[in-house]
Write a protein that holds these residues in place. Structure first.
Motif, PDB file in Angstrom:
ATOM      1  N   ASN A 162      -7.242  23.492   5.438  1.00 39.28           N
ATOM      2  CA  ASN A 162      -5.790  23.267   5.399  1.00 39.28           C
ATOM      3  C   ASN A 162      -5.292  22.225   6.395  1.00 39.28           C
ATOM      4  OD1 ASN A 162      -5.288  25.094   3.284  1.00 39.28           O
ATOM      5  ND2 ASN A 162      -5.336  26.792   4.722  1.00 39.28           N
ATOM      6  N   GLU A 163      -6.143  21.288   6.806  1.00 36.34           N
ATOM      7  CA  GLU A 163      -5.729  20.193   7.681  1.00 36.34           C
ATOM      8  C   GLU A 163      -5.167  19.059   6.834  1.00 36.34           C
ATOM      9  OE1 GLU A 163      -5.738  19.706  11.056  1.00 36.34           O
ATOM     10  OE2 GLU A 163      -6.294  21.805  11.291  1.00 36.34           O
ATOM     11  N   TYR A 164      -4.210  18.323   7.381  1.00 38.89           N
ATOM     12  CA  TYR A 164      -3.626  17.177   6.695  1.00 38.89           C
ATOM     13  C   TYR A 164      -4.319  15.897   7.147  1.00 38.89           C
ATOM     14  CZ  TYR A 164       0.137  20.165   5.111  1.00 38.89           C
ATOM     15  OH  TYR A 164       0.854  21.142   4.489  1.00 38.89           O
ATOM     16  N   THR A 165      -4.475  14.942   6.208  1.00 41.12           N
ATOM     17  CA  THR A 165      -5.126  13.682   6.510  1.00 41.12           C
ATOM     18  C   THR A 165      -4.695  12.625   5.494  1.00 41.12           C
ATOM     19  OG1 THR A 165      -7.263  12.594   6.871  1.00 41.12           O
ATOM     20  CG2 THR A 165      -7.168  14.256   5.129  1.00 41.12           C
ATOM     21  N   ILE A 166      -5.039  11.370   5.768  1.00 42.84           N
ATOM     22  CA  ILE A 166      -4.825  10.315   4.786  1.00 42.84           C
ATOM     23  C   ILE A 166      -6.165   9.861   4.206  1.00 42.84           C
ATOM     24  CG2 ILE A 166      -2.659   9.483   5.739  1.00 42.84           C
ATOM     25  CD1 ILE A 166      -4.242   7.244   7.095  1.00 42.84           C
ATOM     26  N   ASN A 167      -7.239  10.462   4.675  1.00 43.17           N
ATOM     27  CA  ASN A 167      -8.573  10.116   4.191  1.00 43.17           C
ATOM     28  C   ASN A 167      -8.863  10.785   2.853  1.00 43.17           C
ATOM     29  OD1 ASN A 167      -9.036   8.735   6.608  1.00 43.17           O
ATOM     30  ND2 ASN A 167      -9.720  10.600   7.616  1.00 43.17           N
ATOM     31  N   GLN A 168      -9.904  10.322   2.169  1.00 44.03           N
ATOM     32  CA  GLN A 168     -10.299  10.886   0.886  1.00 44.03           C
ATOM     33  C   GLN A 168     -11.176  12.122   1.052  1.00 44.03           C
ATOM     34  OE1 GLN A 168      -9.002   9.777  -1.974  1.00 44.03           O
ATOM     35  NE2 GLN A 168      -7.857   8.332  -0.719  1.00 44.03           N
ATOM     36  N   VAL A 169     -11.728  12.312   2.261  1.00 43.83           N
ATOM     37  CA  VAL A 169     -12.551  13.474   2.606  1.00 43.83           C
ATOM     38  C   VAL A 169     -12.025  14.013   3.930  1.00 43.83           C
ATOM     39  CG1 VAL A 169     -14.883  14.234   3.191  1.00 43.83           C
ATOM     40  CG2 VAL A 169     -14.563  12.483   1.459  1.00 43.83           C
ATOM     41  N   CYS A 170     -12.006  15.311   4.088  1.00 43.06           N
ATOM     42  CA  CYS A 170     -11.494  15.922   5.310  1.00 43.06           C
ATOM     43  C   CYS A 170     -12.337  15.496   6.516  1.00 43.06           C
ATOM     44  CB  CYS A 170     -11.503  17.441   5.186  1.00 43.06           C
ATOM     45  SG  CYS A 170     -10.920  18.276   6.685  1.00 43.06           S
ATOM     46  N   PRO A 171     -11.704  14.914   7.564  1.00 42.55           N
ATOM     47  CA  PRO A 171     -12.464  14.500   8.744  1.00 42.55           C
ATOM     48  C   PRO A 171     -12.898  15.666   9.622  1.00 42.55           C
ATOM     49  CG  PRO A 171     -10.138  14.039   9.062  1.00 42.55           C
ATOM     50  CD  PRO A 171     -10.301  14.541   7.653  1.00 42.55           C
ATOM     51  N   HIS A 172     -12.310  16.845   9.416  1.00 47.78           N
ATOM     52  CA  HIS A 172     -12.641  18.006  10.249  1.00 47.78           C
ATOM     53  C   HIS A 172     -13.823  18.800   9.710  1.00 47.78           C
ATOM     54  CE1 HIS A 172      -8.995  17.377  12.567  1.00 47.78           C
ATOM     55  NE2 HIS A 172      -8.382  17.176  11.412  1.00 47.78           N
ATOM     56  N   MET A 179       0.841  -1.173   0.000  1.00 47.89           N
ATOM     57  CA  MET A 179       0.000   0.000   0.000  1.00 47.89           C
ATOM     58  C   MET A 179       0.887   1.237   0.000  1.00 47.89           C
ATOM     59  SD  MET A 179      -2.906   1.032   2.702  1.00 47.89           S
ATOM     60  CE  MET A 179      -2.310   2.413   3.625  1.00 47.89           C
ATOM     61  N   LYS A 180       0.622   2.142  -0.886  1.00 48.87           N
ATOM     62  CA  LYS A 180       1.382   3.378  -0.964  1.00 48.87           C
ATOM     63  C   LYS A 180       0.609   4.470  -0.234  1.00 48.87           C
ATOM     64  CE  LYS A 180       4.133   5.926  -4.166  1.00 48.87           C
ATOM     65  NZ  LYS A 180       4.599   6.062  -5.525  1.00 48.87           N
ATOM     66  N   MET A 181       1.273   5.096   0.702  1.00 43.76           N
ATOM     67  CA  MET A 181       0.627   6.129   1.508  1.00 43.76           C
ATOM     68  C   MET A 181       0.643   7.457   0.760  1.00 43.76           C
ATOM     69  SD  MET A 181       1.686   7.401   5.276  1.00 43.76           S
ATOM     70  CE  MET A 181       3.276   7.966   4.757  1.00 43.76           C
ATOM     71  N   LYS A 182      -0.472   8.137   0.749  1.00 46.60           N
ATOM     72  CA  LYS A 182      -0.552   9.457   0.138  1.00 46.60           C
ATOM     73  C   LYS A 182      -1.167  10.411   1.144  1.00 46.60           C
ATOM     74  CE  LYS A 182      -0.160   8.268  -4.474  1.00 46.60           C
ATOM     75  NZ  LYS A 182      -0.144   8.734  -5.765  1.00 46.60           N
ATOM     76  N   MET A 183      -0.425  11.435   1.481  1.00 47.28           N
ATOM     77  CA  MET A 183      -0.937  12.438   2.390  1.00 47.28           C
ATOM     78  C   MET A 183      -1.787  13.416   1.593  1.00 47.28           C
ATOM     79  SD  MET A 183       0.847  15.090   5.102  1.00 47.28           S
ATOM     80  CE  MET A 183       2.319  14.201   5.227  1.00 47.28           C
ATOM     81  N   HIS A 184      -2.884  13.846   2.177  1.00 47.80           N
ATOM     82  CA  HIS A 184      -3.784  14.800   1.555  1.00 47.80           C
ATOM     83  C   HIS A 184      -3.890  16.037   2.422  1.00 47.80           C
ATOM     84  CE1 HIS A 184      -5.099  10.913  -0.107  1.00 47.80           C
ATOM     85  NE2 HIS A 184      -5.372  11.616  -1.187  1.00 47.80           N
ATOM     86  N   LYS A 185      -4.283  17.148   1.793  1.00 44.73           N
ATOM     87  CA  LYS A 185      -4.500  18.397   2.513  1.00 44.73           C
ATOM     88  C   LYS A 185      -5.847  18.957   2.093  1.00 44.73           C
ATOM     89  CE  LYS A 185      -2.394  22.866   3.471  1.00 44.73           C
ATOM     90  NZ  LYS A 185      -1.282  23.761   3.136  1.00 44.73           N
ATOM     91  N   CYS A 186      -6.639  19.354   3.075  1.00 47.57           N
ATOM     92  CA  CYS A 186      -7.959  19.917   2.803  1.00 47.57           C
ATOM     93  C   CYS A 186      -7.812  21.298   2.184  1.00 47.57           C
ATOM     94  CB  CYS A 186      -8.766  19.996   4.083  1.00 47.57           C
ATOM     95  SG  CYS A 186     -10.401  20.718   3.853  1.00 47.57           S
ATOM     96  N   SER A 187      -8.555  21.547   1.123  1.00 46.00           N
ATOM     97  CA  SER A 187      -8.483  22.848   0.468  1.00 46.00           C
ATOM     98  C   SER A 187      -9.287  23.911   1.229  1.00 46.00           C
ATOM     99  CB  SER A 187      -8.979  22.748  -0.977  1.00 46.00           C
ATOM    100  OG  SER A 187     -10.285  22.231  -1.015  1.00 46.00           O
ATOM    101  N   SER A 188     -10.169  23.481   2.149  1.00 41.17           N
ATOM    102  CA  SER A 188     -10.973  24.433   2.919  1.00 41.17           C
ATOM    103  C   SER A 188     -10.301  24.863   4.216  1.00 41.17           C
ATOM    104  CB  SER A 188     -12.329  23.812   3.266  1.00 41.17           C
ATOM    105  OG  SER A 188     -13.018  23.468   2.103  1.00 41.17           O
TER     106      SER A 188
END
Length: 63
Positions: free
Chosen positions: A12-22, A1-10
């Protein structure tokens, strides 16, 4: 599994989820920054690693 970090455009929180948990906002893939001896993003990498370990420990305890 390749890990990809994401950042919410609204928010600016970082997550590994496909949708911002905040805020439930849209997330975008964050590419790693260039190497710097100052390591400005170290706290985010450590936080992400901790989040992954918690998820894996939680999933293993359910078995």
């Amino acid at each position: 599994m390749k890990m990809k970090m994401h950042k919410c455009s609204s928010c600016n929180e970082y997550t590994i989820n496909q949708v911002c948990p905040h805020c439930g906002g849209e997330v975008m893939v964050v590419y790693p920054p260039k190497y710097s001896i100052e390591d400005k993003y170290g706290k985010y990498r450590r936080k992400l690693k901790e989040e992954i370990l918690k998820k894996s420990n939680h999933n293993n305890s359910e078995l």
